[in-house]
Each structure stands twice: as C-alpha cells, then as structure tokens.
Design a protein around this motif. Structure first.
Motif, PDB file in Angstrom:
ATOM      1  N   HIS A   1       0.838  -1.203   0.000  1.00 56.78           N
ATOM      2  CA  HIS A   1       0.000   0.000   0.000  1.00 56.78           C
ATOM      3  C   HIS A   1       0.874   1.254   0.000  1.00 56.78           C
ATOM      4  O   HIS A   1       0.643   2.192  -0.771  1.00 56.78           O
ATOM      5  CB  HIS A   1      -0.918  -0.038   1.230  1.00 56.78           C
TER       6      HIS A   1
ATOM      7  N   ARG B   1      -4.951   6.227 -12.187  1.00 55.14           N
ATOM      8  CA  ARG B   1      -6.243   5.631 -11.802  1.00 55.14           C
ATOM      9  C   ARG B   1      -6.097   4.147 -11.477  1.00 55.14           C
ATOM     10  O   ARG B   1      -6.639   3.661 -10.481  1.00 55.14           O
ATOM     11  CB  ARG B   1      -7.238   5.837 -12.937  1.00 55.14           C
ATOM     12  N   GLU B   2      -5.331   3.423 -12.299  1.00 51.49           N
ATOM     13  CA  GLU B   2      -5.097   1.996 -12.052  1.00 51.49           C
ATOM     14  C   GLU B   2      -4.356   1.785 -10.732  1.00 51.49           C
ATOM     15  O   GLU B   2      -4.701   0.885  -9.955  1.00 51.49           O
ATOM     16  CB  GLU B   2      -4.307   1.378 -13.201  1.00 51.49           C
TER      17      GLU B   2
ATOM     18  N   LYS C   1      -4.367   3.782  -8.145  1.00 47.90           N
ATOM     19  CA  LYS C   1      -5.285   4.098  -7.052  1.00 47.90           C
ATOM     20  C   LYS C   1      -6.280   2.963  -6.808  1.00 47.90           C
ATOM     21  O   LYS C   1      -6.627   2.662  -5.654  1.00 47.90           O
ATOM     22  CB  LYS C   1      -6.036   5.401  -7.342  1.00 47.90           C
ATOM     23  N   GLN C   2      -6.740   2.313  -7.878  1.00 43.91           N
ATOM     24  CA  GLN C   2      -7.667   1.189  -7.721  1.00 43.91           C
ATOM     25  C   GLN C   2      -6.973   0.015  -7.025  1.00 43.91           C
ATOM     26  O   GLN C   2      -7.553  -0.627  -6.145  1.00 43.91           O
ATOM     27  CB  GLN C   2      -8.223   0.762  -9.072  1.00 43.91           C
ATOM     28  N   ARG C   3      -5.719  -0.258  -7.416  1.00 44.80           N
ATOM     29  CA  ARG C   3      -4.959  -1.326  -6.760  1.00 44.80           C
ATOM     30  C   ARG C   3      -4.756  -0.999  -5.280  1.00 44.80           C
ATOM     31  O   ARG C   3      -4.898  -1.862  -4.416  1.00 44.80           O
ATOM     32  CB  ARG C   3      -3.612  -1.531  -7.450  1.00 44.80           C
ATOM     33  N   LYS C   4      -4.437   0.257  -4.996  1.00 45.64           N
ATOM     34  CA  LYS C   4      -4.226   0.693  -3.619  1.00 45.64           C
ATOM     35  C   LYS C   4      -5.512   0.519  -2.800  1.00 45.64           C
ATOM     36  O   LYS C   4      -5.465   0.054  -1.659  1.00 45.64           O
ATOM     37  CB  LYS C   4      -3.781   2.159  -3.614  1.00 45.64           C
ATOM     38  N   LEU C   5      -6.651   0.850  -3.388  1.00 44.88           N
ATOM     39  CA  LEU C   5      -7.933   0.693  -2.703  1.00 44.88           C
ATOM     40  C   LEU C   5      -8.239  -0.782  -2.432  1.00 44.88           C
ATOM     41  O   LEU C   5      -8.689  -1.132  -1.337  1.00 44.88           O
ATOM     42  CB  LEU C   5      -9.056   1.325  -3.523  1.00 44.88           C
ATOM     43  N   ARG C   6      -7.995  -1.651  -3.402  1.00 42.76           N
ATOM     44  CA  ARG C   6      -8.230  -3.095  -3.195  1.00 42.76           C
ATOM     45  C   ARG C   6      -7.363  -3.628  -2.055  1.00 42.76           C
ATOM     46  O   ARG C   6      -7.828  -4.431  -1.238  1.00 42.76           O
ATOM     47  CB  ARG C   6      -7.986  -3.873  -4.479  1.00 42.76           C
TER      48      ARG C   6
ATOM     49  N   LYS D   1      -6.192  -1.850   0.468  1.00 39.10           N
ATOM     50  CA  LYS D   1      -6.742  -1.282   1.710  1.00 39.10           C
ATOM     51  C   LYS D   1      -7.967  -2.066   2.163  1.00 39.10           C
ATOM     52  O   LYS D   1      -8.150  -2.335   3.361  1.00 39.10           O
ATOM     53  CB  LYS D   1      -7.091   0.202   1.500  1.00 39.10           C
ATOM     54  N   GLU D   2      -8.818  -2.458   1.232  1.00 36.55           N
ATOM     55  CA  GLU D   2     -10.003  -3.242   1.571  1.00 36.55           C
ATOM     56  C   GLU D   2      -9.611  -4.608   2.127  1.00 36.55           C
ATOM     57  O   GLU D   2     -10.216  -5.104   3.080  1.00 36.55           O
ATOM     58  CB  GLU D   2     -10.899  -3.398   0.347  1.00 36.55           C
TER      59      GLU D   2
END
Length: 99
Positions: free
Chosen positions: A57, A79-80, A82-87, A89-90
C-alpha cells in the motif's frame, strides 16, 4: 486383469475427522497443530499478511505521488494505481476485522 494379479490390497488410512475438542487446526511444517497454538499461528500469519499488504500500500502511494508530480502524468496509470491501492486497503480492513 483380475484382482489376483494386482497384488495384496493396501488398506487406506481412515478419513480425517475433526476432533470435537479442537475446532481450530492449522497445518504447520507437514504436521497439524490444534488449539491455542493453532490460533496463535493463524493470527501470526494474518499479521504477517497485513504487514505485507501495508508495505504494498505504501509503495503504491509512493508510485502515485511520483506519477502525479510528473509534468506528463498518465491519468489512466494513476487511476489503475489508485484502484490497486484501494483493493489492498479493503483486504487489509477485512483481515484486521478477523484478528
């Protein structure tokens, strides 16, 4: 070919049955651990996974910061990331909820 030509029958081991006094069994180094040690081993594995995901992360955050400060930042790439970072984090949040 008949059964007599196959040689002696080798008995199969009995199927694994969960012990009533142990509801948490963990495979460790080829063996099984039951009880509080299994729970501790599992918690340690989850903690290690959380730390690894935390490192990923942070690395993604650093990549994002470098990308957005570039004069020709690629918004699709950002954007990609950030999406990986969000996944990640989840996944961290889900693992922390289990511990």
């Amino acid at each position: 070919m008949s059964a007599a030509h196959l040689g002696p029958r080798i008995p199969l081991p009995p199927p694994a049955v969960a012990s009533p006094e142990c509801d948490s069994t963990v495979k460790l180094n080829g063996g099984s651990v039951c009880g509080p040690l299994a729970e501790e081993a599992q918690a340690m594995a989850v903690d290690a996974r959380i730390r690894e995901l935390g490192n990923r992360h942070r690395t993604l955050d650093e990549q994002i910061q470098r990308e957005v400060t570039r004069p020709t930042a690629d918004s699709l790439h950002v954007r990609e990331l950030k999406q990986r970072k969000l996944r990640i984090k989840e996944e961290i949040s889900a693992l922390e909820a289990r511990v």
